[in-house]
Design an enzyme around this catalytic site. Structure first.
Site, PDB file in Angstrom:
ATOM      1  N   TRP A  43       0.900  -1.024  -0.408  1.00 61.33           N
ATOM      2  CA  TRP A  43      -0.653   0.183  -0.133  1.00 61.33           C
ATOM      3  C   TRP A  43       0.768   1.206  -0.076  1.00 61.33           C
ATOM      4  CZ3 TRP A  43      -4.440  -1.041   3.590  1.00 61.33           C
ATOM      5  CH2 TRP A  43      -5.298  -2.062   3.225  1.00 61.33           C
ATOM      6  N   HIS A  50      12.967  -2.773  -1.016  1.00 59.63           N
ATOM      7  CA  HIS A  50      12.499  -1.532  -1.765  1.00 59.63           C
ATOM      8  C   HIS A  50      13.119  -0.751  -2.695  1.00 59.63           C
ATOM      9  CE1 HIS A  50       9.467   0.166  -4.229  1.00 59.63           C
ATOM     10  NE2 HIS A  50       8.516  -1.084  -4.040  1.00 59.63           N
ATOM     11  N   GLY A  82       5.665   1.995 -10.824  1.00 59.50           N
ATOM     12  CA  GLY A  82       3.945   3.262 -10.968  1.00 59.50           C
ATOM     13  C   GLY A  82       4.121   3.624 -12.155  1.00 59.50           C
TER      14      GLY A  82
HETATM   15  P1  13P Z   1       2.946  -1.065  -8.820  1.00 57.21           P
HETATM   16  O1  13P Z   1       2.145  -1.782  -8.972  1.00 57.21           O
HETATM   17  O2  13P Z   1       1.976   0.543  -8.723  1.00 57.21           O
HETATM   18  O3  13P Z   1       3.937  -0.462 -10.444  1.00 57.21           O
HETATM   19  O4  13P Z   1       4.305  -0.670  -7.506  1.00 57.21           O
HETATM   20  C1  13P Z   1       5.042  -2.045  -7.589  1.00 57.21           C
HETATM   21  C2  13P Z   1       5.686  -1.961  -6.593  1.00 57.21           C
HETATM   22  O5  13P Z   1       6.686  -1.222  -6.361  1.00 57.21           O
HETATM   23  C3  13P Z   1       5.155  -2.629  -5.133  1.00 57.21           C
HETATM   24  O6  13P Z   1       5.753  -3.224  -4.234  1.00 57.21           O
END
Ligand code: 13P
Length: 250
Positions: free
Chosen positions: A10, A95, A173
């Site tokens: 999230w 991450h 993203g």
């Molecule tokens: P998105 O699915 O929004 O591209 O993000 C991926 C992500 O960073 C999950 O940790």
């Protein structure tokens, strides 16, 4: 042999009230996930409240980060033991947003990973190259380095506790997911590095794909034999989208 693992990250979204509502919607939309494992990672402030919503359901809890020390003078940090205490069974570590915005190094990720394992949390270790590194043909080299540093010293019997999430930075993203062939090729590469270092245990560690996963493309990734699940950002903030991704997993 490896259970599918679908994780909703999230990120920095949801007040406590919003998190409770989203967790409740996800609980209803996912229903019985069968053999699939479903995990959500709310912001720290909402973890305890979300725990109350998903308690007694098959949905598990992850933290989005964890510090490497258990307690002490580390203002602002949250330790693996405290996260375990509040109901987390997983911690997302390394991450790319933490590497990018919080200057987290491979060495720091390694310390966090060992601390998480010691506290009984299963790390979800994120690896992945940036655009320039891919353009220079260095994607596999970068991922190999991230893996080798983060996993140094992990015992073979412990390796299956770790899930590796391949998240190419350029796919996060952006709405531009990796090609399924490219993601599968990198998953093969990761499995090969694990096998070289940890032998048979490599076959029991799960490898996920993350980066612009949505209900439309999830099946393409999740049908790859070499991928065991997905780490989902934006699409995990909508219960129906997240549930559709869960249901696309074998
Ligand atoms: P998105 O699915 O929004 O591209 O993000 C991926 C992500 O960073 C999950 O940790």
């Amino acid at each position: 042999m490896r259970r599918s693992l679908i994780v909703g990250n999230w990120k920095l979204h949801c007040t406590v009230v919003e998190a409770i509502a989203l967790a409740n919607s996800i609980r209803l939309a996912v229903g019985d996930p069968g053999s699939r494992e479903v995990v959500i990672a709310p912001p720290f402030t909402a973890i305890y409240a979300v725990r109350g919503v998903i308690c007694g359901t098959p949905i598990g809890l992850a933290a989005q980060d964890a510090h490497w020390e258990e307690r002490g003078a580390f203002t602002g940090a949250v330790s693996p033991g405290l996260l375990h205490d509040v109901g987390c069974r997983y911690a997302i570590l390394g991450h790319s947003e933490r590497r990018e915005h919080f200057a987290e190094t491979d060495a720091a990720v390694a310390r966090k990973l060992r601390a998480a394992l010691a506290a009984g949390l299963s790390p979800i270790l994120c690896v992945g190259e940036r655009t320039a590194e891919r353009d220079q043909g260095r994607a596999q080299t970068v991922v190999s380095r991230q893996l080798a540093t983060a996993l140094a010293g992990v015992a073979p019997e412990t390796l299956p506790m770790v899930a590796i999430a391949y998240e190419p930075v350029w796919a996060i993203g952006t709405g531009i997911a990796a090609g399924t062939d490219d993601a599968a090729a990198m998953a093969d590469h990761i499995r090969g590095r694990l096998a070289a270092g940890w032998g048979d245990a490599a076959g029991r560690a799960r490898i996920l794909y993350g980066g612009s996963v949505n209900p439309g493309n999830a099946g393409d990734f999740l049908r790859q034999d070499t991928l065991d699940g997905a780490l989902v950002g934006g699409a995990s903030l909508n219960a129906d989208s997240f549930a559709a991704i869960v249901k696309a997993a074998p």
